[in-house]
Design a protein around this motif. Structure first.
Motif, mmCIF file in Angstrom:
data_model
loop_
_atom_site.group_PDB
_atom_site.id
_atom_site.type_symbol
_atom_site.label_atom_id
_atom_site.label_comp_id
_atom_site.label_asym_id
_atom_site.label_seq_id
_atom_site.Cartn_x
_atom_site.Cartn_y
_atom_site.Cartn_z
ATOM 1 N N VAL A 46 0.874 -1.175 0.000
ATOM 2 C CA VAL A 46 0.000 0.000 0.000
ATOM 3 C C VAL A 46 0.906 1.218 0.000
ATOM 4 O O VAL A 46 1.766 1.358 0.885
ATOM 5 N N ALA A 47 0.757 2.092 -0.995
ATOM 6 C CA ALA A 47 1.702 3.194 -1.151
ATOM 7 C C ALA A 47 0.974 4.497 -1.429
ATOM 8 O O ALA A 47 -0.041 4.527 -2.141
ATOM 9 N N HIS A 48 1.516 5.581 -0.844
ATOM 10 C CA HIS A 48 1.037 6.925 -1.125
ATOM 11 C C HIS A 48 2.143 7.804 -1.720
ATOM 12 O O HIS A 48 1.907 8.596 -2.605
ATOM 13 N N ARG A 49 3.368 7.637 -1.228
ATOM 14 C CA ARG A 49 4.456 8.500 -1.651
ATOM 15 C C ARG A 49 4.850 8.214 -3.101
ATOM 16 O O ARG A 49 4.948 7.043 -3.511
ATOM 17 N N PRO A 50 5.097 9.248 -3.864
ATOM 18 C CA PRO A 50 5.431 9.067 -5.293
ATOM 19 C C PRO A 50 6.658 8.198 -5.510
ATOM 20 O O PRO A 50 6.689 7.386 -6.445
ATOM 21 N N ALA A 51 7.686 8.339 -4.680
ATOM 22 C CA ALA A 51 8.896 7.546 -4.870
ATOM 23 C C ALA A 51 8.619 6.064 -4.714
ATOM 24 O O ALA A 51 9.171 5.225 -5.436
ATOM 25 N N LEU A 52 7.738 5.734 -3.764
ATOM 26 C CA LEU A 52 7.397 4.325 -3.534
ATOM 27 C C LEU A 52 6.571 3.780 -4.692
ATOM 28 O O LEU A 52 6.766 2.642 -5.137
ATOM 29 N N VAL A 53 5.641 4.590 -5.194
ATOM 30 C CA VAL A 53 4.820 4.165 -6.335
ATOM 31 C C VAL A 53 5.690 3.969 -7.567
ATOM 32 O O VAL A 53 5.523 3.017 -8.342
ATOM 33 N N ALA A 54 6.657 4.864 -7.745
ATOM 34 C CA ALA A 54 7.525 4.776 -8.920
ATOM 35 C C ALA A 54 8.405 3.540 -8.876
ATOM 36 O O ALA A 54 8.826 3.035 -9.937
ATOM 37 N N ALA A 55 8.699 3.034 -7.692
ATOM 38 C CA ALA A 55 9.558 1.861 -7.574
ATOM 39 C C ALA A 55 8.831 0.573 -7.908
ATOM 40 O O ALA A 55 9.470 -0.475 -8.075
ATOM 41 N N ALA A 56 7.495 0.597 -8.007
ATOM 42 C CA ALA A 56 6.724 -0.609 -8.290
ATOM 43 C C ALA A 56 6.748 -0.933 -9.782
ATOM 44 O O ALA A 56 6.880 -0.052 -10.632
ATOM 45 N N ASP A 57 6.613 -2.213 -10.106
ATOM 46 C CA ASP A 57 6.504 -2.633 -11.501
ATOM 47 C C ASP A 57 5.141 -2.260 -12.073
ATOM 48 O O ASP A 57 5.024 -2.002 -13.275
ATOM 49 N N ARG A 58 4.139 -2.235 -11.193
ATOM 50 C CA ARG A 58 2.784 -1.976 -11.654
ATOM 51 C C ARG A 58 2.000 -1.371 -10.512
ATOM 52 O O ARG A 58 2.286 -1.636 -9.338
ATOM 53 N N THR A 59 1.020 -0.531 -10.835
ATOM 54 C CA THR A 59 0.158 0.068 -9.815
ATOM 55 C C THR A 59 -1.277 -0.348 -10.051
ATOM 56 O O THR A 59 -1.707 -0.550 -11.193
#
Length: 596
Positions: A562-575
Motif C-alpha cells: 500500500v503506497a502513497h508517496r510518489p517515490a514508492l509508487v515509482a519503484a513498483a513494476d505496476r500500480t
C-alpha cells in the motif's frame, strides 16, 4: 444470567469435575452438620436436665470433636480445590475463546469482540482486539469469585437446605412449617435484586471494555498524536471513560451492600420467629429441651446457604457477565476452513476477482468489485485515496477478511482472465479459491509488515529473528545494512543486546518500522505484503524502503504494498488504483498477460 449456566459445564471440563466434587463435599458437610447439632443438643440437654457428668458424655464429646475436625478438613479441601478449579476453568475458557477467535480469523471472518475497533481511514474498522483481549483476561479472571465462593454455596443450598429442613420437620413440624413459609422470601428478594445487579454488571463490563479500548488505541496512536501536538487533549477522553467505569463499579458495590443488609434482616427475623415459637412451647412444657436445642441449632443452617449465595452473588456478577459474553463468542458458528494445501507462491498467480467488502455504517463497499492480478516476482503498489479500501484489500489478500462478494483465486502460472463470475485458466493448473486453502499453509508463505509492527519484549536480536530464527549474524548484519537499521542499533545502549519493552517501547515509530523491515528481509517467504511501509519514516529514511524493494526484486520475491508517496509508487513494476479499478493502465475485465 443463570446461576449455573450449562454452557459452563460444556465448555470447561474442569467445571464438571468441580461441580461433582463440590456436590459430594456438600453432602458430607450436610451429614456432619446434622450429627453435630444433634450431638450438641444431646450433650447440653443431658447435662442441664438429667444431671449427667463429664464422664457420662465423654464419648459424645469425643465424637463431636471428630465431627468438628472433619468439617474443618472439608472446608479446607473446598477452599483448596475451589481455587485450583477456578484457575483451570478460566484457563480452559481462555484457551477455547482464543482458539475460536483464531479459527474465525483463519476462516476470514472478523474476530469477535472487535466491533468497537477504530476507524482505519479505509472506511472500515481496524480490529484492535481490545474488547476480546479484555474479555479473555480481566473479564474471565472475575470468574474466580464465582467458582470459589458463589458456586459452592449454590450447590450447598441445593443439598444442605432441603436435608436440614427434613430433619427439623422430623424433630418439630411446627418449626419446620415456620421455616418452610419464610424460606421462599430469600430467593424472592434475591431475584428482585439480581434483576437490577445484572444490568449494572453488564454496564460495568462494557465501561471497562470501552476504557481499555480507548487507552490501547491512545497508546498505539501516541507517536502520531505527539507529532500533531494533540497528545494532551486525549487526557479528557480517558478521564471521562475512567469516571464512567468508576461510577458503574460504585453503583454495583452499593447494590451489593444494600442487598446484603436486606438478606441479613430477612434471615434474622425468620430465625427469630422460630426461636420465639420454641421458647413459648418450652415454657409451657409442650416441647423437650433436646428437641428445642436441636431445632434452634439447625434453623440458622437452613437459611445460611441461601443467604451466603445472595451475598456472594454480587461478587460474581462481573464474572458471570464475562462468561456470558465468552459463551456468546464460542457459540458463533465458524465457517469451515479450507483443507487444500496452498500452492507454491513463488510460481502462483494471485487474482482478486470482483472483490467487494462492506463495512458497518458505510453505505458503499470498499473496495467495490476490485479485480486485479499479481504475477510471481513482480512488485505491485496499491494506490487510491484514503478510505478507498487499500488496507481492506490487503486483509482480503492475507485471508484475514472474507470478501462479501468475489473471490481471491490462485493459479499455478498461466494467463488468467479477470472478468466474469468464474475465472478461466488459459494455461497451467486449475485455479483454486483462497477460501478453500488451508490458512496455515498460506500464511507460512507470507511475510507481512503492517502499519504498526508487532514487537515483543526482549532484545533487538530476538525481535529481528522472529520470522527466521535460523538467521546467522552475517545475514542479520546484511539485512540491517540494506534497511539502514544498523544506524539505529549503533545508537541503542547494548547494540543488538539492547532491550525493548512491550510494543517496542524504547524505540521510536520509525525505528520500529526499520526493525520490522529488517525482520521481513530475513524471511524467505515468497510473498511480501507491506502496508504503508513509509508511514513512520521521514523522506530521507524512505531510501531504506526503496533499497529493500530493490533487494526483494533481486531475490525474485512477489511484493504487494500500500503506497502513497510518489517515490514508492515509482519503484513498483505496476500500480493498481483501488478506487478506479485500473490494472496497469487497462480497464477492469481486460485480459492480463502473465509471464510463465
Amino acid at each position: 444470567m443463570k446461576p449455573l449456566d450449562p454452557r459452563l459445564l460444556r465448555q470447561a471440563r474442569a467445571a464438571r469435575r468441580y461441580v461433582v466434587l463440590t456436590t459430594g463435599l456438600g453432602v458430607a458437610t450436610t451429614a456432619l452438620l446434622v450429627v453435630q447439632s444433634l450431638l450438641l443438643a444431646r450433650i447440653i440437654a443431658g447435662v442441664a436436665m438429667d444431671g449427667e457428668s463429664l464422664a457420662d458424655v465423654r464419648a459424645q464429646v469425643v465424637v463431636l470433636g471428630i465431627v468438628l475436625a472433619a468439617r474443618a478438613v472439608i472446608a479446607g479441601a473446598q477452599e483448596r480445590f475451589g481455587h485450583r478449579a477456578a484457575t483451570a476453568v478460566v484457563r480452559q475458557l481462555r484457551e477455547r475463546l482464543i482458539d475460536h477467535a483464531t479459527r474465525e480469523l483463519g476462516a476470514g471472518q472478523r474476530v469477535p469482540g472487535n466491533e468497537n475497533g477504530t476507524e482505519n481511514g479505509e472506511g472500515g474498522v481496524t480490529p484492535s482486539g481490545a474488547p476480546l483481549a479484555l474479555l479473555a483476561t480481566r473479564g474471565l479472571d472475575a470468574l474466580d469469585g464465582y467458582l470459589t465462593r458463589y458456586l459452592p454455596q449454590l450447590l450447598l443450598s441445593a443439598t444442605l437446605t432441603p436435608a436440614v429442613l427434613v430433619v427439623i420437620w422430623w424433630e418439630d413440624w411446627i418449626a419446620g412449617l415456620t421455616i418452610l413459609l419464610t424460606l421462599p422470601l430469600i430467593p424472592l428478594f434475591m431475584a428482585l435484586i439480581g434483576m437490577v445487579s445484572q444490568s449494572e454488571a453488564d454496564r460495568g463490563l462494557a465501561s471497562l471494555q470501552r476504557l481499555g479500548t480507548q487507552v490501547l488505541d491512545l497508546i498505539a496512536g501516541l507517536p502520531t498524536l505527539r507529532a500533531l501536538g494533540t497528545a494532551s487533549h486525549q487526557a479528557e477522553r480517558v478521564r471521562v471513560a475512567g469516571d464512567a467505569h468508576r461510577r458503574a463499579t460504585m453503583k454495583t458495590l452499593r447494590t451489593a451492600f444494600l442487598s446484603a443488609l436486606v438478606l441479613e434482616v430477612l434471615v434474622t427475623l425468620s430465625v427469630a420467629l422460630v426461636a420465639v415459637g420454641i421458647g413459648l412451647r418450652l415454657v409451657h412444657g409442650s416441647l423437650g429441651l433436646h428437641t428445642g436445642l436441636a431445632v434452634l441449632l439447625l434453623a440458622p443452617e437452613v437459611y445460611l446457604p441461601l443467604r451466603t449465595v445472595g451475598t456472594h452473588f454480587h461478587a460474581s456478577v462481573d464474572g458471570l457477565a464475562a462468561a456470558q459474553q465468552a459463551f456468546d463468542v464460542l457459540e458463533r458458528p465458524v465457517p469451515v476452513r479450507g483443507t487444500v494445501p496452498a500452492p507454491d507462491l513463488a510460481r502462483t498467480t494471485i487474482s482478486l476477482d470482483a472483490v467487494s467488502v462492506r463495512h458497518d455504517g458505510v453505505p458503499t463497499p470498499t473496495p467495490d468489485r476490485l479485480s486485479a492480478g499479481l504475477a510471481p516476482g513482480e512488485i505491485v503498489a496499491l494506490t487510491g485515496p484514503s478510505g478507498s479500501g487499500k488496507s481492506t484489500a490487503v486483509a482480503v489478500l492475507l485471508g484475514l477478511r472474507a470478501p462479501d462478494s468475489g473471490a481471491v483465486v490462485l493459479s499455478d502460472s498461466g494467463a488468467v482472465t479477470l472478468s466474469g463470475a468464474e475465472p478461466v485458466t488459459l494455461s497451467g493448473a486449475g485455479p483454486v479459491s483462497l477460501a478453500d486453502v488451508e490458512p496455515e499453509s498460506w500464511w507460512r508463505q507470507i511475510a507481512w509488515c503492517p502499519q504498526h509492527p508487532v514487537l515483543v519484549p526482549g532484545t533487538l536480536h530476538e525481535n529481528v529473528r522472529l520470522l527466521c530464527p535460523s538467521a546467522t549474524d552475517a545475514q542479520i548484519a546484511e539485512a540491517a545494512r540494506v534497511t539502514k537499521f544498523d544506524d539505529v542499533v549503533s545508537t541503542v545502549p547494548g547494540g543488538w543486546s539492547g532491550r525493548v519493552g512491550q510494543g517496542g517501547t524504547g524505540l521510536s515509530a520509525g525505528q520500529r518500522q526499520r526493525l520490522a523491515l529488517t525482520r521481513l528481509l530475513l524471511s524467505d517467504a515468497p510473498l511480501v505484503v507491506l502496508d504503508e511501509p513509509t508511514a513512520h519514516l521521514d523522506a530521507g529514511s524512505e531510501r531504506a524502503v526503496l533499497d529493500l524493494l530493490t533487494e526483494l526484486r533481486r531475490r525474485g520475491r512477489t511484493v504487494v504494498m500500500v503506497a502513497h508517496r510518489p517515490a514508492l509508487v515509482a519503484a513498483a513494476d505496476r500500480t493498481i488504483d483501488v478506487s478506479g479499478h485500473t490494472v496497469a493502465g487497462l480497464e477492469t475485465g481486460s485480459q492480463m498477460e502473465v509471464p510463465a
